[in-house]
Scaffold this active site. Sequence first.
Site, PDB file in Angstrom:
ATOM      1  N   TRP A 116      69.719  61.222  10.001  1.00 42.02           N
ATOM      2  CA  TRP A 116      69.629  59.678  11.394  1.00 42.02           C
ATOM      3  C   TRP A 116      70.321  59.330  12.473  1.00 42.02           C
ATOM      4  O   TRP A 116      70.289  58.866  13.137  1.00 42.02           O
ATOM      5  CB  TRP A 116      70.419  58.233  10.239  1.00 42.02           C
ATOM      6  CG  TRP A 116      70.352  57.271  10.093  1.00 42.02           C
ATOM      7  CD1 TRP A 116      71.258  56.641  10.800  1.00 42.02           C
ATOM      8  CD2 TRP A 116      69.091  56.231  11.380  1.00 42.02           C
ATOM      9  NE1 TRP A 116      71.288  55.107  11.396  1.00 42.02           N
ATOM     10  CE2 TRP A 116      69.569  55.173  11.001  1.00 42.02           C
ATOM     11  CE3 TRP A 116      67.876  56.638  10.042  1.00 42.02           C
ATOM     12  CZ2 TRP A 116      68.865  54.112  11.161  1.00 42.02           C
ATOM     13  CZ3 TRP A 116      67.006  55.191  10.546  1.00 42.02           C
ATOM     14  CH2 TRP A 116      67.471  54.039  11.183  1.00 42.02           C
ATOM     15  N   TRP A 117      71.634  60.584  12.468  1.00 44.03           N
ATOM     16  CA  TRP A 117      72.433  60.419  13.237  1.00 44.03           C
ATOM     17  C   TRP A 117      71.966  60.681  13.991  1.00 44.03           C
ATOM     18  O   TRP A 117      71.877  59.991  15.392  1.00 44.03           O
ATOM     19  CB  TRP A 117      74.071  61.245  13.429  1.00 44.03           C
ATOM     20  CG  TRP A 117      75.100  60.516  12.189  1.00 44.03           C
ATOM     21  CD1 TRP A 117      74.881  58.758  12.010  1.00 44.03           C
ATOM     22  CD2 TRP A 117      76.446  60.861  11.571  1.00 44.03           C
ATOM     23  NE1 TRP A 117      75.878  59.018  10.725  1.00 44.03           N
ATOM     24  CE2 TRP A 117      76.599  59.546  10.430  1.00 44.03           C
ATOM     25  CE3 TRP A 117      76.326  62.234  11.494  1.00 44.03           C
ATOM     26  CZ2 TRP A 117      77.851  60.544  10.142  1.00 44.03           C
ATOM     27  CZ3 TRP A 117      77.393  62.177  10.669  1.00 44.03           C
ATOM     28  CH2 TRP A 117      78.137  61.600  10.256  1.00 44.03           C
TER      29      TRP A 117
ATOM     30  N   HIS B 184      66.146  49.944  13.021  1.00 40.23           N
ATOM     31  CA  HIS B 184      66.678  49.438  12.148  1.00 40.23           C
ATOM     32  C   HIS B 184      66.190  48.586  11.603  1.00 40.23           C
ATOM     33  O   HIS B 184      66.337  48.386   9.695  1.00 40.23           O
ATOM     34  CB  HIS B 184      68.122  48.928  11.711  1.00 40.23           C
ATOM     35  CG  HIS B 184      69.288  49.615  12.245  1.00 40.23           C
ATOM     36  ND1 HIS B 184      69.692  50.424  13.484  1.00 40.23           N
ATOM     37  CD2 HIS B 184      70.413  49.705  11.176  1.00 40.23           C
ATOM     38  CE1 HIS B 184      70.736  51.118  13.305  1.00 40.23           C
ATOM     39  NE2 HIS B 184      71.273  50.845  11.873  1.00 40.23           N
TER      40      HIS B 184
ATOM     41  N   TYR C  35      75.215  45.088   3.786  1.00 39.19           N
ATOM     42  CA  TYR C  35      74.946  45.792   5.208  1.00 39.19           C
ATOM     43  C   TYR C  35      75.055  44.797   6.216  1.00 39.19           C
ATOM     44  O   TYR C  35      73.884  44.566   5.934  1.00 39.19           O
ATOM     45  CB  TYR C  35      74.578  46.978   4.937  1.00 39.19           C
ATOM     46  CG  TYR C  35      75.430  48.137   6.236  1.00 39.19           C
ATOM     47  CD1 TYR C  35      76.292  47.495   7.115  1.00 39.19           C
ATOM     48  CD2 TYR C  35      74.810  49.877   6.194  1.00 39.19           C
ATOM     49  CE1 TYR C  35      76.072  48.983   8.013  1.00 39.19           C
ATOM     50  CE2 TYR C  35      75.014  50.619   6.842  1.00 39.19           C
ATOM     51  CZ  TYR C  35      75.756  49.919   7.984  1.00 39.19           C
ATOM     52  OH  TYR C  35      76.133  51.138   9.323  1.00 39.19           O
TER      53      TYR C  35
ATOM     54  N   TYR D 121      67.615  49.904  19.283  1.00 41.75           N
ATOM     55  CA  TYR D 121      68.355  49.923  18.256  1.00 41.75           C
ATOM     56  C   TYR D 121      67.891  48.816  16.721  1.00 41.75           C
ATOM     57  O   TYR D 121      67.829  49.379  15.684  1.00 41.75           O
ATOM     58  CB  TYR D 121      69.658  49.143  18.901  1.00 41.75           C
ATOM     59  CG  TYR D 121      70.863  49.218  17.104  1.00 41.75           C
ATOM     60  CD1 TYR D 121      70.972  50.492  17.614  1.00 41.75           C
ATOM     61  CD2 TYR D 121      71.054  48.280  16.863  1.00 41.75           C
ATOM     62  CE1 TYR D 121      72.091  50.639  16.222  1.00 41.75           C
ATOM     63  CE2 TYR D 121      72.349  48.734  15.366  1.00 41.75           C
ATOM     64  CZ  TYR D 121      72.403  49.832  15.700  1.00 41.75           C
ATOM     65  OH  TYR D 121      74.046  50.077  14.452  1.00 41.75           O
TER      66      TYR D 121
END
Length: 104
Positions: free
Chosen positions: A76-77, A22, A41, A18
């Site tokens: 992206w999902w 990112h 963010y 993860y």
Amino acid sequence: MQRLAFKMYLNEGQKAEYKKRHNEIWPELKQLLKDAGVSEYSIFLDEETNILFAFQKVSGKGGSQDLGQTEIVQKWWAFMKDVMKTNPDNSPVSVQLEEVFYME
């Protein structure tokens, strides 16, 4: 400027992947977020529960959670679905959080 927060759920053992994904966020996705008014963010991980806590500062009406109709977000999902809990459309299972305290 509004502050938005929500939680998502990381799959067991997927912290490193993860973070890697990112850290290598696609430039076109980052630009889409900025164009949508997301100026900050952050995502934090509670390793005891594998709950991800996300925080955004947004100018405008919505944040990243409102961009699901765009092609880049849908890609992206799909890219992220193997490391976190997702809905049938590959969007992350997420829960909006209510702000109950803020100090300037």
